[in-house]
Design an enzyme around this catalytic site. Sequence first.
Site, PDB file in Angstrom:
ATOM      1  N   GLU A   1       0.830  -1.209   0.000  1.00 33.62           N
ATOM      2  CA  GLU A   1       0.000   0.000   0.000  1.00 33.62           C
ATOM      3  C   GLU A   1       0.855   1.246   0.000  1.00 33.62           C
ATOM      4  O   GLU A   1       2.014   1.200   0.412  1.00 33.62           O
ATOM      5  CB  GLU A   1      -0.894  -0.008   1.259  1.00 33.62           C
ATOM      6  CG  GLU A   1      -1.828  -1.206   1.306  1.00 33.62           C
ATOM      7  CD  GLU A   1      -2.364  -1.467   2.706  1.00 33.62           C
ATOM      8  OE1 GLU A   1      -2.488  -0.506   3.479  1.00 33.62           O
ATOM      9  OE2 GLU A   1      -2.642  -2.639   2.998  1.00 33.62           O
TER      10      GLU A   1
ATOM     11  N   LYS B   1       2.057   4.744   1.455  1.00 34.74           N
ATOM     12  CA  LYS B   1       2.106   5.320   2.803  1.00 34.74           C
ATOM     13  C   LYS B   1       1.772   6.803   2.677  1.00 34.74           C
ATOM     14  O   LYS B   1       2.604   7.621   2.307  1.00 34.74           O
ATOM     15  CB  LYS B   1       3.492   5.123   3.417  1.00 34.74           C
ATOM     16  CG  LYS B   1       3.561   5.512   4.883  1.00 34.74           C
ATOM     17  CD  LYS B   1       4.883   5.068   5.494  1.00 34.74           C
ATOM     18  CE  LYS B   1       4.917   5.315   6.995  1.00 34.74           C
ATOM     19  NZ  LYS B   1       4.768   6.719   7.358  1.00 34.74           N
TER      20      LYS B   1
ATOM     21  N   ASP C   1       1.038  10.520   3.467  1.00 33.72           N
ATOM     22  CA  ASP C   1       1.683  11.398   4.434  1.00 33.72           C
ATOM     23  C   ASP C   1       0.674  12.430   4.933  1.00 33.72           C
ATOM     24  O   ASP C   1       0.477  13.475   4.339  1.00 33.72           O
ATOM     25  CB  ASP C   1       2.886  12.092   3.774  1.00 33.72           C
ATOM     26  CG  ASP C   1       3.826  12.636   4.823  1.00 33.72           C
ATOM     27  OD1 ASP C   1       3.663  12.307   6.010  1.00 33.72           O
ATOM     28  OD2 ASP C   1       4.732  13.402   4.448  1.00 33.72           O
TER      29      ASP C   1
ATOM     30  N   TYR D   1      -7.166   2.451   5.535  1.00 34.67           N
ATOM     31  CA  TYR D   1      -6.255   1.335   5.266  1.00 34.67           C
ATOM     32  C   TYR D   1      -6.268   0.205   6.290  1.00 34.67           C
ATOM     33  O   TYR D   1      -5.508  -0.747   6.155  1.00 34.67           O
ATOM     34  CB  TYR D   1      -4.830   1.835   5.070  1.00 34.67           C
ATOM     35  CG  TYR D   1      -4.328   2.725   6.186  1.00 34.67           C
ATOM     36  CD1 TYR D   1      -4.104   2.223   7.454  1.00 34.67           C
ATOM     37  CD2 TYR D   1      -4.076   4.079   5.943  1.00 34.67           C
ATOM     38  CE1 TYR D   1      -3.647   3.037   8.464  1.00 34.67           C
ATOM     39  CE2 TYR D   1      -3.618   4.894   6.952  1.00 34.67           C
ATOM     40  CZ  TYR D   1      -3.404   4.372   8.212  1.00 34.67           C
ATOM     41  OH  TYR D   1      -2.963   5.181   9.213  1.00 34.67           O
TER      42      TYR D   1
ATOM     43  N   LYS E   1      10.514   3.587   3.434  1.00 35.65           N
ATOM     44  CA  LYS E   1      10.445   5.027   3.182  1.00 35.65           C
ATOM     45  C   LYS E   1      11.351   5.413   2.029  1.00 35.65           C
ATOM     46  O   LYS E   1      12.475   4.913   1.929  1.00 35.65           O
ATOM     47  CB  LYS E   1      10.857   5.788   4.438  1.00 35.65           C
ATOM     48  CG  LYS E   1       9.836   5.627   5.560  1.00 35.65           C
ATOM     49  CD  LYS E   1       9.854   6.816   6.483  1.00 35.65           C
ATOM     50  CE  LYS E   1       8.823   6.622   7.573  1.00 35.65           C
ATOM     51  NZ  LYS E   1       8.845   7.672   8.558  1.00 35.65           N
TER      52      LYS E   1
ATOM     53  N   CYS F   1      19.182  45.832   8.371  1.00 36.54           N
ATOM     54  CA  CYS F   1      18.121  45.469   7.432  1.00 36.54           C
ATOM     55  C   CYS F   1      18.561  45.755   5.999  1.00 36.54           C
ATOM     56  O   CYS F   1      18.997  46.861   5.699  1.00 36.54           O
ATOM     57  CB  CYS F   1      16.853  46.262   7.759  1.00 36.54           C
ATOM     58  SG  CYS F   1      15.522  45.953   6.591  1.00 36.54           S
TER      59      CYS F   1
ATOM     60  N   CYS G   1      16.135  48.701   4.587  1.00 36.05           N
ATOM     61  CA  CYS G   1      16.080  50.065   5.105  1.00 36.05           C
ATOM     62  C   CYS G   1      17.312  50.430   5.930  1.00 36.05           C
ATOM     63  O   CYS G   1      17.471  51.573   6.348  1.00 36.05           O
ATOM     64  CB  CYS G   1      14.820  50.277   5.945  1.00 36.05           C
ATOM     65  SG  CYS G   1      14.892  49.469   7.546  1.00 36.05           S
TER      66      CYS G   1
ATOM     67  N   CYS H   1      13.518  43.455  11.806  1.00 46.40           N
ATOM     68  CA  CYS H   1      13.741  44.871  11.555  1.00 46.40           C
ATOM     69  C   CYS H   1      12.583  45.589  12.232  1.00 46.40           C
ATOM     70  O   CYS H   1      11.421  45.324  11.947  1.00 46.40           O
ATOM     71  CB  CYS H   1      13.717  45.167  10.056  1.00 46.40           C
ATOM     72  SG  CYS H   1      13.558  46.924   9.706  1.00 46.40           S
TER      73      CYS H   1
ATOM     74  N   CYS I   1      10.256  50.809   6.698  1.00 43.78           N
ATOM     75  CA  CYS I   1      10.909  49.722   5.951  1.00 43.78           C
ATOM     76  C   CYS I   1       9.992  49.260   4.800  1.00 43.78           C
ATOM     77  O   CYS I   1       8.872  48.818   5.048  1.00 43.78           O
ATOM     78  CB  CYS I   1      11.191  48.586   6.928  1.00 43.78           C
ATOM     79  SG  CYS I   1      12.107  47.232   6.208  1.00 43.78           S
TER      80      CYS I   1
HETATM   81  P1  AMP Z   1       5.329   6.407  11.130  1.00 40.79           P
HETATM   82  O1  AMP Z   1       4.535   7.629  11.492  1.00 40.79           O
HETATM   83  O2  AMP Z   1       6.480   6.694  10.217  1.00 40.79           O
HETATM   84  O3  AMP Z   1       5.661   5.548  12.329  1.00 40.79           O
HETATM   85  O4  AMP Z   1       4.375   5.522  10.236  1.00 40.79           O
HETATM   86  C1  AMP Z   1       3.184   5.005  10.757  1.00 40.79           C
HETATM   87  C2  AMP Z   1       2.037   5.769  10.214  1.00 40.79           C
HETATM   88  O5  AMP Z   1       1.925   5.625   8.817  1.00 40.79           O
HETATM   89  C3  AMP Z   1       0.745   5.254  10.717  1.00 40.79           C
HETATM   90  O6  AMP Z   1       0.438   5.781  11.978  1.00 40.79           O
HETATM   91  C4  AMP Z   1      -0.223   5.771   9.676  1.00 40.79           C
HETATM   92  O7  AMP Z   1      -0.686   7.042  10.089  1.00 40.79           O
HETATM   93  C5  AMP Z   1       0.617   6.002   8.456  1.00 40.79           C
HETATM   94  N1  AMP Z   1       0.152   5.293   7.251  1.00 40.79           N
HETATM   95  C6  AMP Z   1       0.005   5.875   6.049  1.00 40.79           C
HETATM   96  N2  AMP Z   1      -0.411   4.993   5.121  1.00 40.79           N
HETATM   97  C7  AMP Z   1      -0.569   3.810   5.750  1.00 40.79           C
HETATM   98  C8  AMP Z   1      -0.986   2.514   5.319  1.00 40.79           C
HETATM   99  N3  AMP Z   1      -1.331   2.255   4.028  1.00 40.79           N
HETATM  100  N4  AMP Z   1      -1.026   1.539   6.245  1.00 40.79           N
HETATM  101  C9  AMP Z   1      -0.674   1.778   7.529  1.00 40.79           C
HETATM  102  N5  AMP Z   1      -0.257   2.967   7.987  1.00 40.79           N
HETATM  103  C10 AMP Z   1      -0.189   3.982   7.110  1.00 40.79           C
HETATM  104 ZN    ZN Z   2      13.941  47.262   7.486  1.00 42.05          ZN
END
Ligand code: AMP
Ligand code: ZN
Length: 666
Positions: free
Chosen positions: A113, A115, A117, A224, A311, A405, A408, A423, A429
Amino acid sequence: MASIAEKIESLRNVLHEHNHRYYILDRPTVTDYEFDLLLKELQVLEQDYPEYNDPNSPTQRVGGGVTKSFETIAHRFPMYSLSNTYSKEELEQWEERIKKVLGTETEINYSCELKFDGVSVSLTYENGALIQALTRGDGTQGDAITTNVKTINTIPLKLKGDYPPFFEIRGEIILPWEGFNKMNEERAAKGEPLYMNPRNTASGSLKLQDSSLVAKRPLNCFLYALAGDQLPVNSQFEALEKARAWGFKVPESAKLVTSIDAVFEFIQYWDQQRKSLPYEIDGIVVKVNRFDQQQELGFTAKAPRWAMAYKYQAEQVATTLKGVQYQVGRTGAVTPVAQLDPVVISGTTVKRASLHNADQIEKLDLRLGDRVFVEKGGEIIPKITGVDLANRGIVQDKVNFISNCPECGSFLEREDGEAQHYCKNETECPPQKIGKIQHFIGRKAMDIEGLGGETVALLYQEGLLNTVADLYRLEKEQILPLERMADKSVSNMIEGIERSKEKPFSKVLFGLGIRFVGETVAKKLTKQFRSIQALKEATLEELIETDDIGERIAESLVAFFANPKNQLLITQLEAYGLQLHEVESNQEKHPAIEGKRFVVSGVFESYSREELKKEIESLGGIIVSSISSKTNYLIAGNGMGPSKKTKAENLNIPILSETAYEALKN
Ligand code: AMP
Ligand code: ZN
């Protein structure tokens, strides 16, 4: 005939279904307009029949609920983090460990899957209705963000199909690039500092108190994992498919593979493809698919043994530091920016990188000509992560933070405990002056139509604007000769400026950009002190005694009003007719409007709905949200819901068009 309860119920079901088709399936079957009409109809019914209240009604999407403080609640099933790795070798070692437990000959399938962010969330559903949303917190307990989460369109409020009566589901709330960039464009236009990355912005959004603000943030949620005691599935991949069938957004990118080699292929594929995804991922997650195998493997104190996050390395590139420039923001904060020999990172050419502050420069011990490592991670602005010590620049060329600065020339200051240099020459300014005017015209302040941040900068450079008071002196003939200025847009601008004179005192006060005086503080102050004169005369002690006004704000106010330049500015604004005192509502009541009850609905030509309501209130009228026999007038704009109209007609309540309302006033 269907009863009201049935009518409401059926509208809700229809709207849940349309929501699912639009946000989850991407296959809407009605137009936005039709959807809005249905939603409005439901809103009206819910207002009129509050006894059929449902916290999971589709109307909850627009928000409105306020969370004063986010309650901390224990997770029923802990939210673990993931072990992670950056290398193929470690992933292979992981498989070896697993095979030791499960048996070397055992067949293992993996769910691969993305990951995502963002911010992880745990959702609880009871009888198909969302009842709670918790943040991960420390894994054993999290914060309840239920009200805010309900505004996220991709999170179903009601499920479909054969869901279990009680279960939890985990996912990631993310802010896609498009929405993130749009939010930053708006910030840039206002001269406000930009959001750093989508993840932090998503996280901050979920902790806003006012859920109607959260509703405006283009958040998304991908699911997920299921958690529960008796789940109707035996594997991770089945869980994903079920979740999709119940109405959750589960991206199709997940893939079930039968070997670790196929896992690597997945990793490699997405290492390329991730650059064109509409949202950010920071790696991929590999999970042993079968639940019985997962159970055998179990957990460490922090993470499951059956899952691993791979990662992606943030791409790092070496280049040469050519120089350092210093930028001065609206508040006077000075940010050092590295000038680099252009390099391509993750497909984009990078010429500059943020150095944040003086400490950062010191820490890196930067010298001009250094080979530096530049990284473009989640942040939109790349950063310098280190210096190639084997290729140092000349010792004498050490980068020293400036003392004056660059705009100015005044001496820079750094307060105790602050990382940033400032500043303090606020009124002279140039970038601070331009920034102040940009703030003043911004949406949350005077909201001047027809005038944007770039035009302000241009007018400043042309010598036409020096302070916000100069806005009210601008004449069409002065602006027209400038580049890219068309007759119509200049007229709009002048008109917008003129109209801003009607903006209430609290907006003007906020617009002045006094340090620490945000929107809420400005409202408090105007309510309490009623006029700029009274505010100016208030002593430090009096200010501090005011509810919610601390020492820091009070000192900032006193310093502002003590400055003769600010005193002059206020005199000028007063002369131009801006609102510098609270309007006393009993001053100008209108005989035809005073004491009458109004329902305002639809969209109007010459007012926003809020403006119209305010005006009616200031003339002594009472605004009510739904029609009853006590209502005196329904003011109908364009696109008003049909049910309001019927109701008004049935009760013989006069329906006024915008023009009819104007006539009533005259
Ligand atoms: P980390 O924060 O680096 O420890 O990674 C764990 C976090 O990845 C989990 O708490 C989830 O919030 C996130 N995450 C994102 N995508 C997934 C996924 N497909 N499966 C499980 N966790 C995921
Ligand atoms: Zn300034």
